[in-house]
Design an enzyme around this catalytic site. Structure first.
Site, PDB file in Angstrom:
ATOM      1  N   ARG A  72       0.820  -1.220   0.000  1.00 57.70           N
ATOM      2  CA  ARG A  72       0.000   0.000   0.000  1.00 57.70           C
ATOM      3  C   ARG A  72       0.849   1.263   0.000  1.00 57.70           C
ATOM      4  O   ARG A  72       0.392   2.324  -0.437  1.00 57.70           O
ATOM      5  CB  ARG A  72      -0.986  -0.029   1.173  1.00 57.70           C
ATOM      6  CG  ARG A  72      -2.055  -1.109   0.993  1.00 57.70           C
ATOM      7  CD  ARG A  72      -3.053  -1.111   2.135  1.00 57.70           C
ATOM      8  NE  ARG A  72      -2.504  -1.593   3.376  1.00 57.70           N
ATOM      9  CZ  ARG A  72      -2.435  -2.881   3.730  1.00 57.70           C
ATOM     10  NH1 ARG A  72      -2.913  -3.806   2.935  1.00 57.70           N
ATOM     11  NH2 ARG A  72      -1.908  -3.235   4.881  1.00 57.70           N
ATOM     12  N   GLU A 109       5.878 -11.111  14.420  1.00 60.35           N
ATOM     13  CA  GLU A 109       5.379 -11.719  15.655  1.00 60.35           C
ATOM     14  C   GLU A 109       5.856 -13.182  15.730  1.00 60.35           C
ATOM     15  O   GLU A 109       6.310 -13.644  16.759  1.00 60.35           O
ATOM     16  CB  GLU A 109       3.858 -11.634  15.664  1.00 60.35           C
ATOM     17  CG  GLU A 109       3.271 -11.810  17.042  1.00 60.35           C
ATOM     18  CD  GLU A 109       1.763 -11.642  17.018  1.00 60.35           C
ATOM     19  OE1 GLU A 109       1.234 -11.113  16.027  1.00 60.35           O
ATOM     20  OE2 GLU A 109       1.135 -12.062  18.004  1.00 60.35           O
TER      21      GLU A 109
HETATM   22  P1  AMP Z   1       4.488  -2.632  11.510  1.00 60.23           P
HETATM   23  O1  AMP Z   1       5.744  -3.168  10.872  1.00 60.23           O
HETATM   24  O2  AMP Z   1       4.055  -3.394  12.725  1.00 60.23           O
HETATM   25  O3  AMP Z   1       4.586  -1.136  11.767  1.00 60.23           O
HETATM   26  O4  AMP Z   1       3.314  -2.870  10.459  1.00 60.23           O
HETATM   27  C1  AMP Z   1       3.160  -2.007   9.381  1.00 60.23           C
HETATM   28  C2  AMP Z   1       2.655  -2.715   8.156  1.00 60.23           C
HETATM   29  O5  AMP Z   1       1.627  -3.663   8.445  1.00 60.23           O
HETATM   30  C3  AMP Z   1       2.081  -1.683   7.210  1.00 60.23           C
HETATM   31  O6  AMP Z   1       2.592  -1.944   5.911  1.00 60.23           O
HETATM   32  C4  AMP Z   1       0.582  -1.874   7.296  1.00 60.23           C
HETATM   33  O7  AMP Z   1       0.026  -1.851   6.008  1.00 60.23           O
HETATM   34  C5  AMP Z   1       0.368  -3.230   7.963  1.00 60.23           C
HETATM   35  N1  AMP Z   1      -0.524  -3.154   9.136  1.00 60.23           N
HETATM   36  C6  AMP Z   1      -0.179  -3.414  10.427  1.00 60.23           C
HETATM   37  N2  AMP Z   1      -1.218  -3.292  11.263  1.00 60.23           N
HETATM   38  C7  AMP Z   1      -2.277  -2.929  10.505  1.00 60.23           C
HETATM   39  C8  AMP Z   1      -3.658  -2.619  10.789  1.00 60.23           C
HETATM   40  N3  AMP Z   1      -4.176  -2.648  12.035  1.00 60.23           N
HETATM   41  N4  AMP Z   1      -4.452  -2.259   9.751  1.00 60.23           N
HETATM   42  C9  AMP Z   1      -3.958  -2.214   8.495  1.00 60.23           C
HETATM   43  N5  AMP Z   1      -2.691  -2.494   8.161  1.00 60.23           N
HETATM   44  C10 AMP Z   1      -1.842  -2.852   9.149  1.00 60.23           C
END
Ligand code: AMP
Length: 189
Positions: A72, A109
């Site tokens: 995205r 995770e």
């Molecule tokens: P992080 O590495 O944990 O910051 O996760 C970020 C990535 O996971 C981004 O590319 C988001 O598109 C996706 N993502 C994580 N959590 C969500 C959520 N609650 N809703 C939508 N996309 C998420």
């Protein structure tokens, strides 16, 4: 009345961008509130507003290139790059790029993942604006920052449509010396 499994993130908000983000509970697994940005993209004014606000956030930092995180981040990053007259670099999941790559592993995770760019995509002298739709734990964006910096670039700033501040990712990314801007925040996971 038919109950739908789809909720508006904040129907009372007077921020049109916030109101356009749709929350889908328990996707992709129980307990996750998925912040769906396709409802922003399909709205011409909403998509335009998101890009305009991201452009404002990126202004004044002498950015020379935009990098977007799969998938995205490509949508917002590519639109921003065109809007700002800059080139665009896709940061891809592992084994997708055809040429010689450099990569960075990061913890999930369960297990780990890897992101990659072509080894000639960026270089010394580039000041990269990092773009994704959402920052949660920050793991992906921090790995992207480290990957871009390992190629000799500066990454002064990262811009997201959505921040989930309770997960601490924006703070962690700031700890890496990156200015973090997000257009909309949502409490919780
Ligand atoms: P992080 O590495 O944990 O910051 O996760 C970020 C990535 O996971 C981004 O590319 C988001 O598109 C996706 N993502 C994580 N959590 C969500 C959520 N609650 N809703 C939508 N996309 C998420």
């Amino acid at each position: 009345m038919v109950l739908r499994p789809i909720l508006r993130a904040d129907a009372m908000s007077d921020d049109p961008l916030r109101a356009l983000i749709r929350t889908i509970p328990d996707f992709p697994k129980p307990g996750i509130q998925f912040r769906d940005i396709t409802t922003v993209l399909r709205d011409a004014e909403g998509f335009g507003l998101a890009i305009a606000r991201m452009k404002v956030a990126l202004a004044g930092h002498d950015i020379t290139m935009i990098a977007g995180i799969e998938a995205r981040g490509f949508i917002f990053g590519a639109a921003l790059a065109r809007e700002m007259g800059l080139g665009f670099v896709p940061i891809r999941k592992k084994d997708k790029l055809p040429g010689r790559t450099i990569g960075m592993n990061y913890a999930l995770e369960y297990g780990q993942d890897r992101i990659e760019i072509h080894d000639d995509a960026v270089g010394a002298g580039d000041r990269i604006g990092l773009v994704d739709d959402l920052i949660a734990t920050g793991g992906t964006a921090i790995a992207a920052t480290k990957l871009l910096r390992s190629a000799g670039t500066e990454v002064p700033l990262a811009v997201f449509l959505v921040d989930l501040p309770d997960l601490g990712g924006a703070e962690r990314l700031r700890g890496e010396g990156v200015i973090v801007e997000a257009l909309v925040g949502f409490a919780g996971h």
